[in-house]
Design a protein around this motif. Structure first.
Motif, PDB file in Angstrom:
ATOM      1  N   ARG A 176      48.836  62.950 -16.996  1.00 23.37           N
ATOM      2  CA  ARG A 176      48.470  62.698 -18.385  1.00 23.37           C
ATOM      3  C   ARG A 176      48.277  64.022 -19.136  1.00 23.37           C
ATOM      4  O   ARG A 176      47.547  64.890 -18.679  1.00 23.37           O
ATOM      5  CB  ARG A 176      47.179  61.882 -18.445  1.00 23.37           C
ATOM      6  N   VAL A 177      48.912  64.144 -20.272  1.00 22.50           N
ATOM      7  CA  VAL A 177      48.842  65.368 -21.074  1.00 22.50           C
ATOM      8  C   VAL A 177      48.014  65.110 -22.321  1.00 22.50           C
ATOM      9  O   VAL A 177      48.294  64.182 -23.088  1.00 22.50           O
ATOM     10  CB  VAL A 177      50.253  65.849 -21.484  1.00 22.50           C
ATOM     11  N   GLY A 178      46.993  65.941 -22.534  1.00 12.95           N
ATOM     12  CA  GLY A 178      46.166  65.824 -23.727  1.00 12.95           C
ATOM     13  C   GLY A 178      46.193  67.112 -24.529  1.00 12.95           C
ATOM     14  O   GLY A 178      46.244  68.209 -23.961  1.00 12.95           O
ATOM     15  N   LEU A 179      46.184  66.989 -25.837  1.00 15.32           N
ATOM     16  CA  LEU A 179      46.194  68.145 -26.735  1.00 15.32           C
ATOM     17  C   LEU A 179      44.788  68.356 -27.299  1.00 15.32           C
ATOM     18  O   LEU A 179      44.210  67.450 -27.906  1.00 15.32           O
ATOM     19  CB  LEU A 179      47.177  67.906 -27.886  1.00 15.32           C
ATOM     20  N   ILE A 180      44.229  69.551 -27.098  1.00 12.67           N
ATOM     21  CA  ILE A 180      42.900  69.852 -27.631  1.00 12.67           C
ATOM     22  C   ILE A 180      42.936  69.831 -29.159  1.00 12.67           C
ATOM     23  O   ILE A 180      43.782  70.480 -29.779  1.00 12.67           O
ATOM     24  CB  ILE A 180      42.410  71.233 -27.143  1.00 12.67           C
ATOM     25  N   ASN A 181      42.006  69.066 -29.747  1.00 11.54           N
ATOM     26  CA  ASN A 181      41.958  68.957 -31.204  1.00 11.54           C
ATOM     27  C   ASN A 181      40.534  68.618 -31.631  1.00 11.54           C
ATOM     28  O   ASN A 181      39.651  68.407 -30.789  1.00 11.54           O
ATOM     29  CB  ASN A 181      42.949  67.889 -31.688  1.00 11.54           C
ATOM     30  N   ILE A 182      40.300  68.555 -32.927  1.00 10.73           N
ATOM     31  CA  ILE A 182      38.968  68.269 -33.448  1.00 10.73           C
ATOM     32  C   ILE A 182      38.764  66.782 -33.728  1.00 10.73           C
ATOM     33  O   ILE A 182      37.739  66.388 -34.269  1.00 10.73           O
ATOM     34  CB  ILE A 182      38.684  69.083 -34.729  1.00 10.73           C
ATOM     35  N   GLY A 183      39.727  65.967 -33.347  1.00 14.18           N
ATOM     36  CA  GLY A 183      39.621  64.520 -33.505  1.00 14.18           C
ATOM     37  C   GLY A 183      40.727  63.843 -32.738  1.00 14.18           C
ATOM     38  O   GLY A 183      41.744  64.469 -32.400  1.00 14.18           O
ATOM     39  N   GLU A 184      40.548  62.577 -32.415  1.00 13.11           N
ATOM     40  CA  GLU A 184      41.560  61.847 -31.649  1.00 13.11           C
ATOM     41  C   GLU A 184      42.752  61.429 -32.497  1.00 13.11           C
ATOM     42  O   GLU A 184      43.854  61.267 -31.982  1.00 13.11           O
ATOM     43  CB  GLU A 184      40.925  60.611 -31.007  1.00 13.11           C
ATOM     44  N   GLU A 185      42.543  61.229 -33.816  1.00 13.76           N
ATOM     45  CA  GLU A 185      43.624  60.772 -34.685  1.00 13.76           C
ATOM     46  C   GLU A 185      44.711  61.836 -34.801  1.00 13.76           C
ATOM     47  O   GLU A 185      44.420  63.025 -34.895  1.00 13.76           O
ATOM     48  CB  GLU A 185      43.075  60.445 -36.080  1.00 13.76           C
ATOM     49  N   GLU A 186      45.965  61.409 -34.816  1.00 11.94           N
ATOM     50  CA  GLU A 186      47.063  62.368 -34.795  1.00 11.94           C
ATOM     51  C   GLU A 186      47.181  63.194 -36.069  1.00 11.94           C
ATOM     52  O   GLU A 186      47.790  64.259 -36.070  1.00 11.94           O
ATOM     53  CB  GLU A 186      48.394  61.682 -34.487  1.00 11.94           C
ATOM     54  N   GLN A 187      46.613  62.737 -37.157  1.00 13.05           N
ATOM     55  CA  GLN A 187      46.688  63.506 -38.397  1.00 13.05           C
ATOM     56  C   GLN A 187      45.564  64.539 -38.510  1.00 13.05           C
ATOM     57  O   GLN A 187      45.505  65.295 -39.482  1.00 13.05           O
ATOM     58  CB  GLN A 187      46.640  62.568 -39.618  1.00 13.05           C
ATOM     59  N   LYS A 188      44.694  64.593 -37.508  1.00 13.67           N
ATOM     60  CA  LYS A 188      43.582  65.535 -37.524  1.00 13.67           C
ATOM     61  C   LYS A 188      44.043  66.941 -37.107  1.00 13.67           C
ATOM     62  O   LYS A 188      45.082  67.123 -36.487  1.00 13.67           O
ATOM     63  CB  LYS A 188      42.482  65.068 -36.555  1.00 13.67           C
ATOM     64  N   ALA A 222      42.357  63.704 -19.168  1.00  8.66           N
ATOM     65  CA  ALA A 222      43.715  64.258 -19.070  1.00  8.66           C
ATOM     66  C   ALA A 222      43.853  65.085 -17.800  1.00  8.66           C
ATOM     67  O   ALA A 222      42.878  65.661 -17.304  1.00  8.66           O
ATOM     68  CB  ALA A 222      44.030  65.106 -20.296  1.00  8.66           C
ATOM     69  N   ASP A 223      45.069  65.130 -17.272  1.00  2.00           N
ATOM     70  CA  ASP A 223      45.369  65.977 -16.108  1.00  2.00           C
ATOM     71  C   ASP A 223      45.856  67.356 -16.545  1.00  2.00           C
ATOM     72  O   ASP A 223      45.653  68.346 -15.843  1.00  2.00           O
ATOM     73  CB  ASP A 223      46.454  65.322 -15.241  1.00  2.00           C
ATOM     74  N   VAL A 224      46.528  67.399 -17.691  1.00  4.57           N
ATOM     75  CA  VAL A 224      47.055  68.642 -18.252  1.00  4.57           C
ATOM     76  C   VAL A 224      46.498  68.776 -19.664  1.00  4.57           C
ATOM     77  O   VAL A 224      46.696  67.883 -20.501  1.00  4.57           O
ATOM     78  CB  VAL A 224      48.600  68.645 -18.289  1.00  4.57           C
ATOM     79  N   ILE A 225      45.794  69.860 -19.919  1.00  2.00           N
ATOM     80  CA  ILE A 225      45.184  70.099 -21.228  1.00  2.00           C
ATOM     81  C   ILE A 225      45.959  71.219 -21.913  1.00  2.00           C
ATOM     82  O   ILE A 225      46.107  72.316 -21.359  1.00  2.00           O
ATOM     83  CB  ILE A 225      43.704  70.490 -21.081  1.00  2.00           C
ATOM     84  N   VAL A 226      46.455  70.942 -23.107  1.00  3.48           N
ATOM     85  CA  VAL A 226      47.311  71.896 -23.824  1.00  3.48           C
ATOM     86  C   VAL A 226      46.566  72.490 -25.014  1.00  3.48           C
ATOM     87  O   VAL A 226      45.960  71.766 -25.808  1.00  3.48           O
ATOM     88  CB  VAL A 226      48.602  71.202 -24.318  1.00  3.48           C
ATOM     89  N   THR A 227      46.628  73.806 -25.130  1.00  2.00           N
ATOM     90  CA  THR A 227      46.045  74.493 -26.268  1.00  2.00           C
ATOM     91  C   THR A 227      46.598  75.907 -26.342  1.00  2.00           C
ATOM     92  O   THR A 227      47.278  76.366 -25.425  1.00  2.00           O
ATOM     93  CB  THR A 227      44.502  74.515 -26.174  1.00  2.00           C
ATOM     94  N   ASP A 228      46.300  76.605 -27.436  1.00  2.00           N
ATOM     95  CA  ASP A 228      46.711  78.009 -27.544  1.00  2.00           C
ATOM     96  C   ASP A 228      45.791  78.863 -26.684  1.00  2.00           C
ATOM     97  O   ASP A 228      44.683  78.451 -26.314  1.00  2.00           O
ATOM     98  CB  ASP A 228      46.637  78.462 -29.003  1.00  2.00           C
TER      99      ASP A 228
END
Length: 314
Positions: A176-188, A222-228
């Motif tokens: 499972r791949v998750g993208l680090i963000n400030i909210g769960e909604e994709e427009q965030k 998530a198994d894979v966490i993606v961020t800069d």
């Protein structure tokens, strides 16, 4: 298997590194050799102190050292006989299957880029970090510091690299791949996060589950966490601080123990034509022992070859 180790890398080198190598030997098979890279007399003297007379540790002489605060590119060019320089030479020439160091991270990154080089098709390699989860497992996060400024396409590749690495080393399919963000909604989130979300959502090569927030970091979402690399480095070091804070307060449990960086041994550079491990600068003998275990895992998983196959068939 030949594992090249920079004996002069780290705050407590060379003693802690050599003691870590000695701790690792019982877990190695007879055909798994440690190439200890550093000043011959210094290494031999410490081995003699520990009454080691075996043949599983082979000394590779290097009479220069790249210090922690030196400029990476300049140091590598001015010190070709450094333990890091010689280590990369062994890797490039196929005399070592993996090279590991607790030394200058910048020099390890630059050495990777200019020695074994980036896999064709990869924009920028990433450093992967291990994030303990409350369910007792771990997630892989990338990038954790190699690329402070990223484009959406780079983060998309990090998702692919992390997925291949996680599956190759754990055997778990479709991580499972998750993208680090400030909210769960994709427009965030930032422009970078929103553009990356769109790319990951459309990529059929990964199992993208959407955005994850800071509160999800340790929760097994998530198994894979993606961020800069800028964000990833801050989050990883914040996570590492838990161990010392809790230890100082006399509190511990399995999760707290798993936040100890020593347990993971180091971080692989993913996306290059070779196996390179970067260990914590403050590595103890136990951390070095686990670094060598990570070296074995990376070589045995053939993750580099698998990444090449995925990228070439894109």
């Amino acid at each position: 298997m030949k594992i090249a180790v920079d004996v002069m890398g780290g705050d407590f080198a060379p003693k802690a590194v050599i003691e870590g190598i000695l701790l690792a030997l019982p877990s190695l098979s007879n055909n798994e050799i440690i190439l200890a890279v550093g000043p011959r007399d210094t290494i031999q003297s410490i081995l003699d102190e520990h009454h080691y007379s075996g043949t599983q540790i082979q000394i590779i002489h290097a009479d220069q050292v790249i210090e922690m605060g030196e400029h990476p590119t300049r140091a590598l060019s001015q010190k070709p006989n450094s333990s890091i320089g010689i280590g990369f030479g062994l890797l490039k020439e196929g005399k070592a299957d993996v090279f590991a160091s607790a030394g200058n991270t910048g020099a390890m990154m630059v050495g990777s880029l200019f020695s074994v080089k980036t896999i064709e098709g990869i924009q920028r390699p990433a450093i992967a970090g291990f994030v303990p989860q409350t369910d007792g497992k771990y997630a892989v996060m990338l990038d954790i510091g190699a690329n402070a400024d990223c484009k959406p396409e780079m983060l998309e590749q990090f998702a692919i690299l992390g997925s291949v690495y996680f599956e190759a080393t754990t055997g778990i399919k479709s991580p499972r791949v998750g993208l680090i963000n400030i909210g769960e909604e994709e427009q965030k989130g930032s422009i970078l996060a929103q553009a990356t979300h769109a790319l990951l959502k459309a990529n059929s090569k990964i199992n993208f589950i959407g955005n994850i927030e800071g509160k999800d970091f340790f929760k097994g979402k998530a198994d894979v966490i993606v961020t800069d690399g800028f964000t990833g480095n801050i989050m990883l070091k914040m996570g590492e601080s838990i161990y010392n804070i809790m230890k100082d307060q006399g509190m511990t449990n399995d999760f707290v123990e798993n936040t100890n960086y020593e347990k993971y041994g180091g971080s692989p550079i993913i996306g290059i034509n070779g196996n390179v491990i970067i260990a914590h600068g403050a590595s103890s003998p136990v951390a070095i022992k686990n670094m060598i275990g990570l070296c074995k895992s990376v070589v045995e998983s053939k993750v580099c070859e698998k990444i090449k196959g995925i990228i070439e068939n894109k």
